[in-house]
Design an enzyme around this catalytic site. Structure first.
Site, PDB file in Angstrom:
ATOM      1  N   HIS A 439       0.803  -1.216   0.000  1.00  0.00           N
ATOM      2  CA  HIS A 439       0.000   0.000   0.000  1.00  0.00           C
ATOM      3  C   HIS A 439       0.843   1.277   0.000  1.00  0.00           C
ATOM      4  O   HIS A 439       0.284   2.384  -0.089  1.00  0.00           O
ATOM      5  CB  HIS A 439      -0.939   0.006   1.220  1.00  0.00           C
ATOM      6  N   ASP A 443      -2.363   2.001  -4.581  1.00  0.00           N
ATOM      7  CA  ASP A 443      -3.587   2.389  -3.890  1.00  0.00           C
ATOM      8  C   ASP A 443      -4.677   1.347  -4.137  1.00  0.00           C
ATOM      9  O   ASP A 443      -4.627   0.583  -5.108  1.00  0.00           O
ATOM     10  CB  ASP A 443      -4.064   3.765  -4.371  1.00  0.00           C
TER      11      ASP A 443
END
Length: 466
Positions: A439, A443
């Site tokens: 992450h 995204d």
């Protein structure tokens, strides 16, 4: 009557040593040319090494579990069958790197625990370029006298592997201060990990006379797989970790520590793939290829990565490296551990080419025929626990990649479908796909768009692509 030296091969330019994990032949055994006689483990791959000539194995000079430099003589073969099969015990006290010139310095390979000599010059802490070890570096290169008074042992110690030099630079360590267990006291990766684990003080940083940080920072070194000591009870069996198990453990611990893992899970209707596979499976088999569901998935993933390049990336310091090539790693579960051979330039291959590559790499992984190039430069990994019946999993990212796809079991299920505007119950072939992603750079929206495109292609797979 002639004697042939069997050497530790160089399994790739960046590999300077190997561990002899198992002898497949014993002293006195007859061997055929190209018949596997021992197995080795390196930082990259496990492999069976064939005999260079037919004859009788007369000497074993390196024992199972020993790590020696490439080009070290590990055994000798008498080329005339029956010409005095050796009756003496193995002689591990005499291995040395093989080379045609006459012997010079005494062989060093059998002294893996020799401490570092204080007189050895310290290795550079900055990631300065260093040429990979040349064949017969332990002897042939020493005879030429190009070391300027530096001994063969000191030169060999200084020529640590790129991985070791990188780890030393990252932790600000002076290699000359670390006792080495490699040939001639050379410091290995495990030596550095052990040194860090003991909490020994690190060397002071050198004065910054010039920029020492590369333009693209190197990824963090693998962390040791720490675990508490557990008492073995009566009747328990204690199995020491193999080299591949140690490397896997270190890699997984490091990945969990480094990357914030997030998972997204999609349900896929494979009914379209089932129909195409049924029509083409026989045709593919006639060309020597087993057409599996995994081939369709790998093709959809390769096409999806081209459209969503951030998923095909890596993190380097505070930068994102967007990979140009799409190299799919396919995890293969073996009896002795896990290995991830790589399909290079997968986006340039047809479905047939991908299916053939999966078949080939899987077979060579199981028979220990992979080369180091077969397991390097992966940019994205697919793991397939569904073959064992797992509905879905949440795998650990294969560093330094940014994502990994998990394939769940593919089974017939009842499903509601719409036919001519009317909902009806039907039998469909379905399964789950999950994506674990880093992450820091990927995204949630990027990951879901990628997965949506993979799902769309699998459910609407074009006939022309089969």
């Amino acid at each position: 009557m002639a004697t042939i030296d069997v050497i530790m091969p160089q399994m790739g330019e960046s590999i300077a040593e190997g561990t002899l994990s198992r002898w497949l032949k014993q002293v006195g055994d007859a061997v055929k040319r190209d018949e596997p006689i021992f197995e080795i483990s390196t930082d990259k791959v496990d492999a069976e090494i064939p005999a260079p000539n037919a004859g009788v194995l007369t000497e074993i000079l390196v024992q199972e579990g020993q790590t020696v430099a490439v080009q070290t003589v590990v055994a000798r073969i008498e080329t005339e069958a029956g010409a005095g099969a050796a009756t003496s015990a193995p002689a591990p006290s005499a291995p040395a790197p093989s080379a045609p010139p006459p012997p010079a310095p005494p062989p060093q390979a059998p002294v893996p625990q020799q401490p570092a000599k204080p007189s050895a010059p310290p290795a550079p802490l900055a990631p300065a370029p260093a040429a990979p070890p040349r064949p017969a570096a332990g002897r042939a290169a020493d005879v030429g006298g190009n070391g300027g008074g530096e001994s063969a042992e000191e030169r060999l110690r200084r020529k640590s592997t790129p991985l070791v030099r990188k780890m030393a630079a990252e932790h600000n360590l002076d290699l000359s201060a670390i006792p080495g267990s490699g040939l001639a006291g050379r410091v290995t990766k495990n030596d550095i990990l052990g040194y860090l684990e003991t909490g020994a003080p690190v060397a002071e940083a050198p004065p910054a006379t010039a920029p020492t940080v590369a333009a693209v920072p190197a990824p963090p070194a693998p962390a040791p797989a720490y675990a508490p000591s557990v008492e073995a009870w009566p009747g328990d069996r204690v199995e020491p970790w193999s080299r591949i198990r140690k490397l896997t453990a270190e890699h997984m611990v490091m990945s969990r520590r480094v990357s914030p893992h997030v998972n997204t899970i999609f349900e896929i209707d494979y009914t379209r793939v089932v129909q195409l596979r049924a029509r083409k499976k026989q045709e593919y088999a006639g060309r020597g290829v087993n057409l599996t569901y995994l081939a369709f998935i790998a093709k959809a993933v390769a096409d999806g990565l081209r459209k969503h390049p951030v998923v095909n990336s890596a993190v380097s310091g505070e930068s994102t490296v967007i990979r140009r090539d799409i190299n799919l790693g396919i995890a293969v579960a073996l009896d002795w551990g896990l290995i991830v051979p790589v399909i290079h330039h997968a986006d340039e291959l047809s479905l047939l080419g991908i299916a053939r590559a999966i078949n080939d790499l899987g077979e060579r992984a199981r028979t220990k025929k992979l080369s180091p190039d077969d397991v390097q430069r992966g940019t994205f990994t697919i793991t397939n626990p569904g073959v064992f019946g797992s509905v879905i999993g949440t795998p650990i990212i294969n560093q330094p990649q940014a994502a990994i796809l998990c394939v769940g079991a593919i089974e017939k299920q009842p499903a509601v479908i719409t036919v001519d505007g009317t909902d009806t119950l039907a039998v469909r072939t379905k399964g789950m796909l999950s994506l674990a992603f880093d992450h820091r750079v990927v995204d949630g929206a990027d990951a879901d768009r990628f997965m949506a495109d993979v799902k769309r292609m699998l459910q609407e797979f074009p006939e022309a692509a089969v």
